[in-house]
Write a protein that holds these residues in place. Structure first.
Motif, mmCIF file in Angstrom:
data_model
loop_
_atom_site.group_PDB
_atom_site.id
_atom_site.type_symbol
_atom_site.label_atom_id
_atom_site.label_comp_id
_atom_site.label_asym_id
_atom_site.label_seq_id
_atom_site.Cartn_x
_atom_site.Cartn_y
_atom_site.Cartn_z
ATOM 1 N N UNK A 107 -48.632 23.011 -47.805
ATOM 2 C CA UNK A 107 -47.309 23.583 -47.572
ATOM 3 C C UNK A 107 -46.665 22.905 -46.355
ATOM 4 N N UNK A 108 -47.461 22.663 -45.318
ATOM 5 C CA UNK A 108 -46.945 21.988 -44.125
ATOM 6 C C UNK A 108 -46.512 20.559 -44.456
ATOM 7 N N UNK A 109 -47.290 19.867 -45.276
ATOM 8 C CA UNK A 109 -46.918 18.505 -45.679
ATOM 9 C C UNK A 109 -45.637 18.505 -46.500
ATOM 10 N N UNK A 110 -45.471 19.503 -47.368
ATOM 11 C CA UNK A 110 -44.248 19.614 -48.164
ATOM 12 C C UNK A 110 -43.051 19.888 -47.257
ATOM 13 N N UNK A 111 -43.254 20.666 -46.203
ATOM 14 C CA UNK A 111 -42.186 20.940 -45.246
ATOM 15 C C UNK A 111 -41.723 19.638 -44.597
ATOM 16 N N UNK A 112 -42.679 18.840 -44.150
ATOM 17 C CA UNK A 112 -42.336 17.567 -43.497
ATOM 18 C C UNK A 112 -41.641 16.634 -44.485
ATOM 19 N N UNK A 113 -42.129 16.577 -45.703
ATOM 20 C CA UNK A 113 -41.503 15.734 -46.729
ATOM 21 C C UNK A 113 -40.059 16.170 -46.974
ATOM 22 N N UNK A 114 -39.843 17.480 -47.102
ATOM 23 C CA UNK A 114 -38.490 17.982 -47.312
ATOM 24 C C UNK A 114 -37.615 17.768 -46.084
ATOM 25 N N UNK A 115 -38.197 17.873 -44.900
ATOM 26 C CA UNK A 115 -37.424 17.632 -43.682
ATOM 27 C C UNK A 115 -36.911 16.191 -43.663
ATOM 28 N N UNK A 116 -37.764 15.257 -44.014
ATOM 29 C CA UNK A 116 -37.347 13.850 -44.064
ATOM 30 C C UNK A 116 -36.278 13.637 -45.124
ATOM 31 N N UNK A 117 -36.445 14.283 -46.269
ATOM 32 C CA UNK A 117 -35.449 14.177 -47.342
ATOM 33 C C UNK A 117 -34.127 14.797 -46.895
ATOM 34 N N UNK A 118 -34.194 15.880 -46.154
ATOM 35 C CA UNK A 118 -32.999 16.560 -45.645
ATOM 36 C C UNK A 118 -32.174 15.608 -44.783
ATOM 37 N N UNK A 119 -32.824 14.911 -43.877
ATOM 38 C CA UNK A 119 -32.089 14.016 -42.981
ATOM 39 C C UNK A 119 -31.672 12.717 -43.657
ATOM 40 N N UNK A 120 -32.354 12.339 -44.723
ATOM 41 C CA UNK A 120 -31.978 11.128 -45.463
ATOM 42 C C UNK A 120 -30.790 11.389 -46.391
ATOM 43 N N UNK A 121 -30.602 12.646 -46.761
ATOM 44 C CA UNK A 121 -29.538 13.012 -47.700
ATOM 45 C C UNK A 121 -28.192 13.117 -46.986
ATOM 46 N N UNK A 122 -27.167 12.509 -47.559
ATOM 47 C CA UNK A 122 -25.831 12.556 -46.975
ATOM 48 C C UNK A 122 -24.985 13.689 -47.540
ATOM 49 N N UNK A 123 -25.278 14.122 -48.752
ATOM 50 C CA UNK A 123 -24.515 15.183 -49.405
ATOM 51 C C UNK A 123 -24.926 16.542 -48.829
ATOM 52 N N UNK A 124 -23.958 17.269 -48.279
ATOM 53 C CA UNK A 124 -24.234 18.558 -47.643
ATOM 54 C C UNK A 124 -24.818 19.589 -48.584
ATOM 55 N N UNK A 125 -24.337 19.623 -49.826
ATOM 56 C CA UNK A 125 -24.857 20.589 -50.794
ATOM 57 C C UNK A 125 -26.321 20.290 -51.122
ATOM 58 N N UNK A 126 -26.642 19.021 -51.297
ATOM 59 C CA UNK A 126 -28.037 18.647 -51.576
ATOM 60 C C UNK A 126 -28.928 18.952 -50.379
ATOM 61 N N UNK A 127 -28.395 18.800 -49.165
ATOM 62 C CA UNK A 127 -29.164 19.152 -47.968
ATOM 63 C C UNK A 127 -29.465 20.653 -47.971
ATOM 64 N N UNK A 128 -28.462 21.446 -48.350
ATOM 65 C CA UNK A 128 -28.668 22.892 -48.406
ATOM 66 C C UNK A 128 -29.727 23.266 -49.442
ATOM 67 N N UNK A 129 -29.736 22.579 -50.574
ATOM 68 C CA UNK A 129 -30.737 22.842 -51.619
ATOM 69 C C UNK A 129 -32.143 22.583 -51.071
ATOM 70 N N UNK A 130 -32.299 21.517 -50.318
ATOM 71 C CA UNK A 130 -33.600 21.187 -49.718
ATOM 72 C C UNK A 130 -34.009 22.282 -48.732
ATOM 73 N N UNK A 131 -33.073 22.693 -47.889
ATOM 74 C CA UNK A 131 -33.373 23.721 -46.886
ATOM 75 C C UNK A 131 -33.680 25.069 -47.546
#
Length: 72
Positions: A13-37
């Motif tokens: 779960x912690x590794x998935x959090x880090x993976x999603x955190x990296x994806x969050x900052x790599x994503x430029x679309x605000x809606x897609x960032x919200x989906x990740x969060x």
């Protein structure tokens, strides 16, 4: 802002959090960032104690920001 007790997360779960955190900052679309969060919000809620103050989307985004420089 109140200080929260750290969640005790299983390693996967912690590794998935880090993976999603990296994806969050790599994503430029605000809606897609919200989906990740939101995905992480739902996951973290599953690991909270019933006595813990409920997490909000803004809490997850704050965690992402706080950990951004700590995780490479």
């Amino acid at each position: 802002m109140s200080i929260r007790k750290p969640l005790d997360l299983p390693p996967d779960i912690a590794k998935a959090f880090v993976k999603d955190m990296k994806a969050y900052f790599a994503e430029e679309d605000g809606l897609k960032r919200d989906v990740i969060a939101v995905r992480q919000l739902n996951t973290l809620k599953e690991h909270q104690s019933p006595r813990d103050k409920p997490l909000r989307l803004s809490d997850v985004k704050a965690m992402f920001l706080e950990m951004k420089g700590m995780v490479g």
